[in-house]
Design a protein around this motif. Structure first.
Motif, PDB file in Angstrom:
ATOM      1  N   LYS A 192       1.481  -9.957  -6.717  1.00  0.00           N
ATOM      2  CA  LYS A 192       2.053  -8.649  -6.370  1.00  0.00           C
ATOM      3  C   LYS A 192       2.998  -8.119  -7.440  1.00  0.00           C
ATOM      4  O   LYS A 192       3.023  -6.931  -7.729  1.00  0.00           O
ATOM      5  N   LYS A 193       3.764  -9.008  -8.067  1.00  0.00           N
ATOM      6  CA  LYS A 193       4.758  -8.582  -9.069  1.00  0.00           C
ATOM      7  C   LYS A 193       4.127  -8.044 -10.346  1.00  0.00           C
ATOM      8  O   LYS A 193       4.776  -7.340 -11.099  1.00  0.00           O
ATOM      9  N   GLU A 194       2.867  -8.375 -10.599  1.00  0.00           N
ATOM     10  CA  GLU A 194       2.188  -7.896 -11.807  1.00  0.00           C
ATOM     11  C   GLU A 194       1.573  -6.515 -11.620  1.00  0.00           C
ATOM     12  O   GLU A 194       1.085  -5.926 -12.578  1.00  0.00           O
ATOM     13  N   LEU A 195       1.561  -6.010 -10.390  1.00  0.00           N
ATOM     14  CA  LEU A 195       0.913  -4.743 -10.085  1.00  0.00           C
ATOM     15  C   LEU A 195       1.944  -3.654  -9.791  1.00  0.00           C
ATOM     16  O   LEU A 195       3.071  -3.942  -9.425  1.00  0.00           O
ATOM     17  N   MET A 196       1.517  -2.400  -9.954  1.00  0.00           N
ATOM     18  CA  MET A 196       2.354  -1.250  -9.633  1.00  0.00           C
ATOM     19  C   MET A 196       1.918  -0.735  -8.261  1.00  0.00           C
ATOM     20  O   MET A 196       0.717  -0.615  -7.993  1.00  0.00           O
ATOM     21  N   ARG A 197       2.877  -0.433  -7.419  1.00  0.00           N
ATOM     22  CA  ARG A 197       2.565   0.085  -6.082  1.00  0.00           C
ATOM     23  C   ARG A 197       2.599   1.606  -6.110  1.00  0.00           C
ATOM     24  O   ARG A 197       3.526   2.210  -6.635  1.00  0.00           O
TER      25      ARG A 197
ATOM     26  N   SER B  79       3.727   8.777  -4.815  1.00  0.00           N
ATOM     27  CA  SER B  79       4.543   8.466  -5.987  1.00  0.00           C
ATOM     28  C   SER B  79       4.392   6.991  -6.341  1.00  0.00           C
ATOM     29  O   SER B  79       3.896   6.197  -5.547  1.00  0.00           O
ATOM     30  N   LEU B  80       4.834   6.647  -7.557  1.00  0.00           N
ATOM     31  CA  LEU B  80       4.853   5.244  -7.970  1.00  0.00           C
ATOM     32  C   LEU B  80       6.082   4.575  -7.384  1.00  0.00           C
ATOM     33  O   LEU B  80       7.141   5.188  -7.270  1.00  0.00           O
TER      34      LEU B  80
ATOM     35  N   ARG C 111       2.635   3.961   3.204  1.00  0.00           N
ATOM     36  CA  ARG C 111       1.366   3.271   2.945  1.00  0.00           C
ATOM     37  C   ARG C 111       1.243   3.005   1.454  1.00  0.00           C
ATOM     38  O   ARG C 111       1.426   3.907   0.644  1.00  0.00           O
ATOM     39  N   GLY C 112       0.927   1.786   1.083  1.00  0.00           N
ATOM     40  CA  GLY C 112       0.854   1.432  -0.322  1.00  0.00           C
ATOM     41  C   GLY C 112      -0.527   1.022  -0.783  1.00  0.00           C
ATOM     42  O   GLY C 112      -1.345   0.538  -0.002  1.00  0.00           O
ATOM     43  N   ALA C 113      -0.770   1.245  -2.062  1.00  0.00           N
ATOM     44  CA  ALA C 113      -1.970   0.760  -2.734  1.00  0.00           C
ATOM     45  C   ALA C 113      -1.498   0.216  -4.077  1.00  0.00           C
ATOM     46  O   ALA C 113      -0.503   0.695  -4.623  1.00  0.00           O
ATOM     47  N   TYR C 114      -2.173  -0.773  -4.584  1.00  0.00           N
ATOM     48  CA  TYR C 114      -1.723  -1.430  -5.813  1.00  0.00           C
ATOM     49  C   TYR C 114      -2.681  -1.172  -6.957  1.00  0.00           C
ATOM     50  O   TYR C 114      -3.890  -1.096  -6.764  1.00  0.00           O
TER      51      TYR C 114
END
Length: 91
Positions: A20-25, A35-36, A45-48
């Motif tokens: 998860k830490k390597e991706l941008m939400r 928004s980022l 609601r999030g997408a990575y």
């Protein structure tokens, strides 16, 4: 000593499972603003997506953000996201 479990998320661009830490939400809040979320704590609601423009372009071309958020996304929002990712990517 017990090893901590690392949460994995799938990049909507390349479809790879990564920590998860390597991706941008990318987040959509209750007002339907997209928004980022670099910290990963905004409500909604999030997408990575990977921190690379190539994954962003794949997600845009395949309309993967529209599917993830079940909403139409304007070109203006895509441009803002691209600008923010370019700043993080260092290119």
């Amino acid at each position: 000593m017990k090893q901590r479990k690392i949460p994995l998320r799938m990049c909507i661009g390349c479809q790879e499972m990564k920590p998860k830490k390597e991706l941008m939400r990318v987040v959509k809040n209750k007002e339907n603003e997209i928004s980022l979320d670099p910290i990963g704590k905004k409500p909604g609601r999030g997408a990575y997506i990977c921190n690379s423009l190539s994954c962003f372009e794949k997600a845009k071309k395949g309309k993967k953000l529209e599917r993830a958020f079940e909403a139409a996304i304007s070109e203006e929002v895509y441009n803002q996201l691209r600008d923010q990712l370019e700043g993080l990517d260092g290119s």
